[in-house]
Design a protein around this motif. Sequence first.
Motif, mmCIF file in Angstrom:
data_model
loop_
_atom_site.group_PDB
_atom_site.id
_atom_site.type_symbol
_atom_site.label_atom_id
_atom_site.label_comp_id
_atom_site.label_asym_id
_atom_site.label_seq_id
_atom_site.Cartn_x
_atom_site.Cartn_y
_atom_site.Cartn_z
ATOM 1 N N VAL A 1 0.716 -1.052 0.085
ATOM 2 C CA VAL A 1 0.055 0.029 0.018
ATOM 3 C C VAL A 1 0.914 1.042 0.065
ATOM 4 O O VAL A 1 2.034 1.310 0.452
ATOM 5 N N ARG A 2 0.308 2.217 -0.607
ATOM 6 C CA ARG A 2 0.928 3.656 -0.459
ATOM 7 C C ARG A 2 0.827 4.207 0.736
ATOM 8 O O ARG A 2 1.738 5.107 1.092
ATOM 9 N N ASP A 3 -0.269 4.500 1.217
ATOM 10 C CA ASP A 3 -0.451 5.073 2.544
ATOM 11 C C ASP A 3 0.096 4.418 3.816
ATOM 12 O O ASP A 3 0.622 3.241 3.668
ATOM 13 N N PRO A 4 0.567 5.417 4.718
ATOM 14 C CA PRO A 4 1.220 4.727 5.959
ATOM 15 C C PRO A 4 0.519 3.625 6.756
ATOM 16 O O PRO A 4 -0.794 3.669 6.583
ATOM 17 N N LEU A 5 1.245 2.929 7.229
ATOM 18 C CA LEU A 5 0.772 1.779 8.074
ATOM 19 C C LEU A 5 1.181 2.134 9.571
ATOM 20 O O LEU A 5 1.959 2.927 9.593
ATOM 21 N N PRO A 6 0.060 1.970 10.495
ATOM 22 C CA PRO A 6 -1.098 1.043 10.297
ATOM 23 C C PRO A 6 -2.153 1.926 9.408
ATOM 24 O O PRO A 6 -2.046 3.215 9.717
ATOM 25 N N PRO A 7 -3.074 1.303 8.586
ATOM 26 C CA PRO A 7 -3.808 2.058 7.804
ATOM 27 C C PRO A 7 -4.937 2.720 8.442
ATOM 28 O O PRO A 7 -5.560 2.245 9.506
ATOM 29 N N ARG A 8 -5.530 3.970 7.878
ATOM 30 C CA ARG A 8 -6.662 4.733 8.230
ATOM 31 C C ARG A 8 -7.714 4.625 7.357
ATOM 32 O O ARG A 8 -8.784 5.100 7.642
ATOM 33 N N ARG A 9 -7.421 4.457 6.189
ATOM 34 C CA ARG A 9 -8.223 4.754 5.043
ATOM 35 C C ARG A 9 -9.411 3.631 5.158
ATOM 36 O O ARG A 9 -8.938 2.401 5.348
ATOM 37 N N ALA A 10 -10.612 3.874 4.962
ATOM 38 C CA ALA A 10 -11.885 2.952 5.257
ATOM 39 C C ALA A 10 -11.781 1.928 4.099
ATOM 40 O O ALA A 10 -12.059 0.786 4.571
ATOM 41 N N ASP A 11 -11.325 2.365 2.869
ATOM 42 C CA ASP A 11 -11.424 1.065 1.994
ATOM 43 C C ASP A 11 -10.035 0.163 2.054
ATOM 44 O O ASP A 11 -9.865 -0.771 1.281
ATOM 45 N N VAL A 12 -9.247 0.389 2.945
ATOM 46 C CA VAL A 12 -8.278 -0.724 3.517
ATOM 47 C C VAL A 12 -8.663 -1.167 4.786
ATOM 48 O O VAL A 12 -8.733 -2.515 5.014
ATOM 49 N N LEU A 13 -8.715 -0.315 5.713
ATOM 50 C CA LEU A 13 -9.200 -0.712 7.212
ATOM 51 C C LEU A 13 -10.433 -1.575 7.276
ATOM 52 O O LEU A 13 -10.460 -2.522 8.207
ATOM 53 N N THR A 14 -11.640 -1.029 6.709
ATOM 54 C CA THR A 14 -12.741 -1.471 6.928
ATOM 55 C C THR A 14 -12.823 -2.761 5.905
ATOM 56 O O THR A 14 -13.440 -4.052 6.259
ATOM 57 N N LEU A 15 -12.592 -2.271 4.577
ATOM 58 C CA LEU A 15 -12.745 -3.648 3.532
ATOM 59 C C LEU A 15 -11.886 -4.712 3.770
ATOM 60 O O LEU A 15 -12.487 -5.800 3.693
ATOM 61 N N PHE A 16 -10.702 -4.515 3.687
ATOM 62 C CA PHE A 16 -9.826 -5.578 4.051
ATOM 63 C C PHE A 16 -9.503 -5.961 5.499
ATOM 64 O O PHE A 16 -9.291 -7.164 5.670
ATOM 65 N N GLY A 17 -9.930 -5.137 6.394
ATOM 66 C CA GLY A 17 -9.561 -5.238 7.882
ATOM 67 C C GLY A 17 -10.627 -5.962 8.554
ATOM 68 O O GLY A 17 -10.531 -6.972 9.374
ATOM 69 N N ALA A 18 -11.859 -5.701 8.148
ATOM 70 C CA ALA A 18 -13.002 -6.305 8.669
ATOM 71 C C ALA A 18 -13.911 -7.077 7.777
ATOM 72 O O ALA A 18 -14.443 -8.129 8.243
ATOM 73 N N GLU A 19 -14.125 -6.825 6.632
ATOM 74 C CA GLU A 19 -15.250 -7.563 5.557
ATOM 75 C C GLU A 19 -14.558 -8.726 5.048
ATOM 76 O O GLU A 19 -15.208 -9.701 4.789
ATOM 77 N N MET A 20 -13.201 -8.461 4.516
ATOM 78 C CA MET A 20 -12.890 -9.522 3.555
ATOM 79 C C MET A 20 -12.539 -10.864 4.094
ATOM 80 O O MET A 20 -12.835 -11.952 3.889
#
Length: 409
Positions: free
Chosen positions: A12-31
């Motif tokens: 990912v381009r954004d810093p870790l840990p992720p804050r963007r919902a399309d990473v944090l929620t989509l990949f962190g919670a839903e996938m």
Amino acid sequence: MRSRPLSIAFIVRDPLPPRRADVLTLFGAEMPRHGVHTELVGQAGVDAPAPWSAGGMHVVGSLGSRFAAVCSPFWDLLGLLRAWRRTRPGCIQVRDKVASAVLAWLAARCLGLPFVYWMSFPIVEGYEVRRDALAGRGRNPLWLAHALRARISRLAIYRLVLPRADHVFVQSEAMRAWLAGQGVARLRMTAVPMGVDVDLFDRGAIAPSTDPRLDGRRVVLYLGSVAQSRRSDFLLEVVQLLRARAPEVLLVIAGDAPSPDEMAWMRREIAGRGLDKHVLLTGWLPQRAALGYAVRAEAGLSPIPRGPLFDVSSPTKLVEYLALGIPSVANDIPDQAQVIAQSGAGLCVPMQAQAFAEATLRLLADPALAARLGARGPGWVRAHRSYGILARKVAQAYGDICPPCGPIR
């Protein structure tokens, strides 16, 4: 559910840990609910380390380093190696990076894995906008550096990465059509627009702000970042027109700027236009606090500049307004026009101050209309733009990209 679990290595381009919902929620919670786990790879930001329960997180290097621009591709390659050692991924995916995408594509081919590119922003065109902005200051070494970066990036992305990727996830249907026009096969692209966590944006679970500055005012909302590139001063042009016919209007800008200079610029613009009593610039707020301001609003504004960078975008703020039941005024970039047309939850106008002001005044003057539009938003978002819905679409795509991992059931 997936018949067998899949692990993906995701740079990912954004810093870790992720804050963007399309990473944090989509990949962190839903996938993970679909049997898709993620090994995140990237650089550290300023936030404290946080666990990543959806797989693993491999932080190599820091975006605060002066060498980050040069070293990040090699840091990502090291992180990818760590992810490979931890769990053999079913594919390698890169988001919005150029040099890292080239190295990751080579790694994927060496390992016999599918390679996936996730384009949330036209990064090459962004480099070219920066190059052209510098051209006005003369052809200096800084301009030359940006010109070389733009040229090399264009060759890398459009000649190497996208034509050879096994699949490309894009931000919107408009971006999918645009890339198809540049030769990327439509069947190898999946549009994943921005969504919301419908539980987080449940209006009934949000405590309205008790800020006394909102009392007795006709509150209009802008939820998002402040930046000159986004023409945030356009909002002030709209307020200048609104206050002439609605003197009690108060625009709440609930968001921060990417830099102190940008925030200082916005405060100067507010003061210079004499709008201190009509604009409340909150700065950064915890999300629950920002949503507390949002539910006090009678209308939400989502002006997004037209042009190659934003016409293919999928803005979050409009969908967030709809999820909260806030009737909205948005301009006619393709994704927003589609959302308004399908949901019937707002008004779509050109990005012109007079048009925005007239549409906003229409909502303020007609509570019955505002209530009808606002009531349509939450149900439409749950059916079309919740991350639960989007996750299923993405998981089905991975089922095609990585067939040995089994079909989606």
